[in-house]
Design an enzyme around this catalytic site. Structure first.
Site, short mmCIF file in Angstrom:
data_model
loop_
_atom_site.label_atom_id
_atom_site.label_comp_id
_atom_site.label_asym_id
_atom_site.label_seq_id
_atom_site.Cartn_x
_atom_site.Cartn_y
_atom_site.Cartn_z
N SER A 24 -64.13 -21.53 69.27
CA SER A 24 -64.94 -20.24 69.15
C SER A 24 -64.61 -19.69 67.92
O SER A 24 -65.54 -19.67 67.47
CB SER A 24 -65.07 -18.87 70.18
OG SER A 24 -63.27 -18.30 70.04
N ASN A 25 -63.80 -19.70 67.07
CA ASN A 25 -63.55 -19.60 66.05
C ASN A 25 -64.08 -20.75 65.06
O ASN A 25 -64.80 -20.96 64.32
CB ASN A 25 -61.92 -19.21 65.70
CG ASN A 25 -61.40 -18.11 66.18
OD1 ASN A 25 -61.84 -17.33 65.36
ND2 ASN A 25 -60.82 -17.91 67.20
N ASN A 113 -54.25 -18.91 58.42
CA ASN A 113 -53.81 -18.79 60.40
C ASN A 113 -54.02 -17.92 61.22
O ASN A 113 -54.73 -16.57 60.29
CB ASN A 113 -52.75 -19.58 60.61
CG ASN A 113 -52.46 -19.60 62.08
OD1 ASN A 113 -53.17 -20.29 62.75
ND2 ASN A 113 -51.86 -18.35 62.82
N HIS A 115 -53.92 -15.45 64.35
CA HIS A 115 -53.16 -14.77 65.00
C HIS A 115 -53.56 -14.14 65.32
O HIS A 115 -53.71 -12.43 65.75
CB HIS A 115 -51.54 -14.99 64.66
CG HIS A 115 -50.49 -15.03 65.53
ND1 HIS A 115 -49.74 -16.56 66.19
CD2 HIS A 115 -49.93 -13.58 66.10
CE1 HIS A 115 -48.62 -15.80 66.94
NE2 HIS A 115 -49.14 -14.76 67.17
C1 GAR Z 1 -57.61 -17.80 68.79
O1 GAR Z 1 -57.14 -16.39 69.37
C2 GAR Z 1 -56.68 -17.49 67.85
O2 GAR Z 1 -55.50 -16.25 67.27
C3 GAR Z 1 -55.40 -17.83 68.59
O3 GAR Z 1 -56.04 -18.78 69.81
C4 GAR Z 1 -57.32 -18.90 69.76
C5 GAR Z 1 -57.96 -19.86 69.79
O4 GAR Z 1 -59.56 -19.68 70.53
N1 GAR Z 1 -54.54 -18.62 68.00
C6 GAR Z 1 -52.75 -18.46 67.99
O5 GAR Z 1 -52.76 -18.39 69.22
C7 GAR Z 1 -52.36 -19.84 66.75
N2 GAR Z 1 -50.46 -18.78 67.31
P1 GAR Z 1 -60.44 -20.85 69.79
O6 GAR Z 1 -60.15 -22.23 70.21
O7 GAR Z 1 -61.93 -20.34 70.43
O8 GAR Z 1 -60.76 -20.28 68.58
#
Ligand code: GAR
Length: 203
Positions: A24-25, A113, A115
């Site tokens: 989603s990001n 990154n 987090h």
């Molecule tokens: C996000 O919330 C990101 O901050 C987290 O994984 C999710 C990915 O969501 N990242 C971590 O936990 C890294 N340690 P997405 O795949 O929907 O973007």
């Protein structure tokens, strides 16, 4: 006389995204920068051949590729690909494998990154996604948030670029917190990336 699109292509800042799951990001970054002149997501790389991020990239017409452990950690396969993509910024958006030291050294201060916690709290190996939110609930935190930071040789320890907070209510479940974090990520991540790249454009 050059037209505007040629000029914007010459000065185009190139982003390469690494993602492991839903994406989603990644999608938010791609759509945000689709509507800007000077910044473009040129490729998305994933360690998971079944990741939903691949479907999102297909829909959005962005090049995407999956790789395995050997090509990431043992051979120069991924490294050579990233070099060829000439990124101005490498963005880890939900990327769950440790980034190899050789890439960190090669792209010093060019890897960031996101987090889902207020680092240095709730960082490190095994602290990702719902694990983070479960720990936040278990510890009865009154606030949590997001951190955007440079990537160095250690998990979640690079210099922090940006943080945003949200409150945690006594009745919040890990899922409630995940929703608040998602909102913060959607709101802030593209703008922070834009600012980082924008400051270089004016140099
Ligand atoms: C996000 O919330 C990101 O901050 C987290 O994984 C999710 C990915 O969501 N990242 C971590 O936990 C890294 N340690 P997405 O795949 O929907 O973007």
């Amino acid at each position: 006389m050059f037209n505007k699109s040629i000029i914007s292509q010459v000065f185009m800042k190139r982003i390469v995204i690494f993602a492991s799951g839903s994406g989603s990001n990644a999608e938010n970054l791609i759509t945000y920068f689709n509507s800007t002149q000077n910044i473009n997501v040129v490729a998305v790389l994933t360690n998971n051949p079944h990741a939903k991020v691949l479907d999102r990239c297909k829909k959005l017409n962005v090049s995407a590729l999956s790789f395995n452990k050997t090509s990431f950690y043992t051979t120069n396969h991924v490294e050579n690909l990233v070099i060829a993509l000439k990124p101005d910024l490498i963005v880890l958006a939900g990327f769950l494998w440790k980034f190899p030291d050789k890439l960190v050294i090669l792209f010093q201060n060019k890897i960031i990154n996101i987090h889902p916690a207020l680092l240095p709290k709730y960082g490190g190996k095994g602290m990702y996604g719902m694990h983070v939110h479960q720990a936040v609930v278990a510890n009865k935190e009154s606030e949590t948030g997001i951190s955007i930071h440079y990537v160095n040789e250690h998990y979640d320890e690079g210099a922090i670029i940006f943080q945003a907070k949200c409150s945690v209510n006594i009745k919040d479940t890990p899922e409630d917190i995940a929703a608040k974090i998602h909102e913060l990520e959607m709101q802030h991540f593209p703008k922070v990336v834009e600012q980082l790249l924008g400051s270089e454009v004016s140099n």
